[in-house]
Design an enzyme around this catalytic site. Structure first.
Site, mmCIF file in Angstrom:
data_model
loop_
_atom_site.group_PDB
_atom_site.id
_atom_site.type_symbol
_atom_site.label_atom_id
_atom_site.label_comp_id
_atom_site.label_asym_id
_atom_site.label_seq_id
_atom_site.Cartn_x
_atom_site.Cartn_y
_atom_site.Cartn_z
ATOM 1 N N SER A 57 -92.593 51.885 38.165
ATOM 2 C CA SER A 57 -92.172 52.928 37.079
ATOM 3 C C SER A 57 -91.353 54.112 38.073
ATOM 4 O O SER A 57 -91.611 54.450 38.918
ATOM 5 C CB SER A 57 -93.344 53.601 36.442
ATOM 6 O OG SER A 57 -94.129 53.119 35.326
ATOM 7 N N GLU A 64 -77.276 65.338 32.912
ATOM 8 C CA GLU A 64 -76.996 64.932 31.468
ATOM 9 C C GLU A 64 -78.333 64.458 30.863
ATOM 10 O O GLU A 64 -77.907 63.801 29.673
ATOM 11 C CB GLU A 64 -75.827 63.706 31.468
ATOM 12 C CG GLU A 64 -74.333 64.097 32.220
ATOM 13 C CD GLU A 64 -74.280 64.137 33.705
ATOM 14 O OE1 GLU A 64 -73.289 64.716 34.305
ATOM 15 O OE2 GLU A 64 -75.662 63.901 34.394
ATOM 16 N N SER A 65 -79.400 64.644 31.499
ATOM 17 C CA SER A 65 -80.785 63.943 30.850
ATOM 18 C C SER A 65 -81.256 63.041 31.851
ATOM 19 O O SER A 65 -81.771 63.325 33.061
ATOM 20 C CB SER A 65 -80.588 63.610 29.387
ATOM 21 O OG SER A 65 -81.945 63.412 29.207
ATOM 22 N N HIS A 70 -89.666 51.217 33.256
ATOM 23 C CA HIS A 70 -90.897 50.649 33.494
ATOM 24 C C HIS A 70 -90.874 49.245 33.649
ATOM 25 O O HIS A 70 -90.391 48.491 32.741
ATOM 26 C CB HIS A 70 -92.262 50.903 32.738
ATOM 27 C CG HIS A 70 -93.544 50.635 33.073
ATOM 28 N ND1 HIS A 70 -94.053 51.299 34.187
ATOM 29 C CD2 HIS A 70 -94.357 49.483 32.939
ATOM 30 C CE1 HIS A 70 -95.440 50.659 34.590
ATOM 31 N NE2 HIS A 70 -95.238 49.360 33.664
ATOM 32 N N CYS A 85 -76.343 63.156 27.437
ATOM 33 C CA CYS A 85 -75.827 64.229 26.536
ATOM 34 C C CYS A 85 -74.408 64.555 27.449
ATOM 35 O O CYS A 85 -74.390 64.122 28.660
ATOM 36 C CB CYS A 85 -76.306 65.544 26.396
ATOM 37 S SG CYS A 85 -76.979 66.424 28.114
#
Ligand code: SAM
Length: 428
Positions: A57, A64-65, A70, A85
């Site tokens: 994970s 930008e986020s 996983h 974004c």
């Protein structure tokens, strides 16, 4: 990014991927960060965890986020989401990962996030926010958190490592890796178990060798089963009375990896007194002659895979047979707090072969083994008994001369002082 939505979210199902890649935390971290970079995102942080027995994970935080993943290696499947974004083209990251994972099939849905029509904008001091943002443009300003986890079903030990992999070979017996942990330096991992690290290996290697060698005082012929990292023979060969050490390691890849990447531990492989044999130690001891060794050290890994037989009654009966009349056996004894069953069963085996009072247990601490509490278990064939040693002056001067960092004349005795719960576990 469209004027109507704040973000764009791609949810991806990567299928029929290479199961080994799906289980390789360092490779996945590298590819996920690579995907973000390829899409010209600004990477802030990456945190990745490898789970035992399998699965990874992780998340890459970008300005930008984020990109998150996983994996289910057993299905060759990875669930990935790329949330962006700003102007970043998330599909570039998608293409990069599809290739890296060798995904033979996939499905993906794209959805707009944060519909501005449904949101109310608040007043916001953009200037100080911009100054802070500038800081993240520094390419080195990105922290990596890649975690290596050694665990059983109930407890785990996780070490943060740099993500750099110096050696990674699947041998006929196990996966052999040299990684670099941020706190304990370079380390040898076999499958998903920590074997030894540069920063705490001396705990283990000094305690596996010196208590017995100061008990025997004039040992000449030593057999080491396992010990592929070389730390045990390094300590044994510090004793000038030693004439011959035979080391039987089943996996040549372990020796190769440690010679190349852990030279401080694999420091004595060129000693002329050492005979290095790549073979199965169980078969070697079975065919060994009677009464030839003063000291027999079993420096094996946990009772799985090639090392399972190193915990069998038959193996220790052969060890007993090949020891001289006053010989000593020392075995990597597992932990009374991590795998109690293997720990207790091994001691019962040694008691049954060497005698109830001739199978002492020595406890010591290794920070990078799960629980940190570990043991060496002894088999005393004759009168030589580490609990009855008197030459403490000899120990003191040897410790000072060799600059030992764990073993000394006090530890020599305290290692055999057992807490009550351990005494109960081994019923001695
Ligand atoms: N300190 C470690 C621990 O406590 O788990 C052990 C270190 S040492 C690297 C263990 C070695 O035993 C490995 O290199 C492994 O390949 C070797 N080994 C496992 N089974 C073996 C066998 N049957 N014969 C010889 N060597 C074996």
């Amino acid at each position: 990014m469209s004027s109507t939505a704040l973000g764009n979210h791609i949810l991806v199902e990567f299928m029929n991927c290479d199961p080994h890649v799906m289980n390789d935390v360092a490779a996945i971290e590298r590819d996920m960060v690579g995907a973000a970079r390829k899409a010209e995102a600004t990477v802030i942080n990456s945190t990745f965890h490898h789970f035992s027995p399998y699965g990874v994970s992780g998340v890459v935080v970008i300005q930008e986020s984020h990109l998150a993943i996983h994996t289910w290696p057993e299905y060759g499947y990875a669930a990935v989401d790329v949330f962006t974004c700003g102007d970043m083209n998330a599909w570039i990251a998608f293409d990069h990962l599809k290739e890296c994972f060798g995904a033979k099939s996939y499905s993906a849905i794209e959805m707009k996030r944060g519909s501005v029509n449904l949101l109310t904008r608040n007043d916001f001091d953009i200037t100080s926010a911009r100054e802070k943002a500038a800081e993240w443009r520094n390419p080195d300003f990105y922290t990596r958190n890649v975690w290596f986890t050694d665990k059983d079903e109930d407890q785990a030990l996780s070490l943060r490592f740099t993500g750099d992999v110096f050696f990674d070979v699947q041998s006929p017996f196990q996966r052999v890796r040299i990684l670099e942990s941020t706190k304990y330096g370079k380390m040898l991992a076999l499958d998903d178990m920590v074997m030894t690290t540069i920063k705490d290996e001396f705990h283990y290697h000094e305690m596996i060798a010196h208590p017995s060698l100061f008990t025997l005082q004039n040992a000449k012929n030593v057999l080491v089963i396992g010990g592929g990292d070389g730390g045990t023979v390094r300590e044994v060969l510090r004793h000038s009375n030693i004439e011959k050490v035979t080391m039987v390691e089943i996996d040549g890849e372990v020796i190769k990896a440690c010679k190349e990447h852990l030279p401080e531990i694999a420091a004595a492989f060129d000693d002329p007194r050492l005979e290095l044999i790549v073979d199965d130690g169980i078969a070697f001891v079975k065919s060994a002659a009677d009464a030839v060794y003063d000291l027999l050290i079993v420096d094996g890994s946990d009772p799985v895979g090639p090392a399972e037989g190193l915990f069998s009654v038959e193996f220790y009966q052969n060890c007993y047979r090949t020891l001289k009349a006053d010989g000593i056996l020392v075995a990597q004894g597992e932990s009374p707090k991590f795998n109690e069953k293997a720990f207790a069963e091994l001691n019962q085996t040694l008691q049954s072969i060497f005698g109830q009072d001739n199978a002492p247990v020595g406890l010591f601490f290794v920070p990078t083994y799960p629980t940190g509490m570990w043991s060496f278990q002894y088999g005393l064939k004759g009168a030589a008994d580490p609990r009855k040693v008197s030459n403490t002056e000899a120990i003191k001067s040897f410790v000072a001369e060799k600059g030992l960092r764990y073993y000394n004349e006090d530890i020599h005795f305290s290692t055999f002082a057992l807490p009550n719960f351990v005494k109960q576990l081994i019923q001695q």
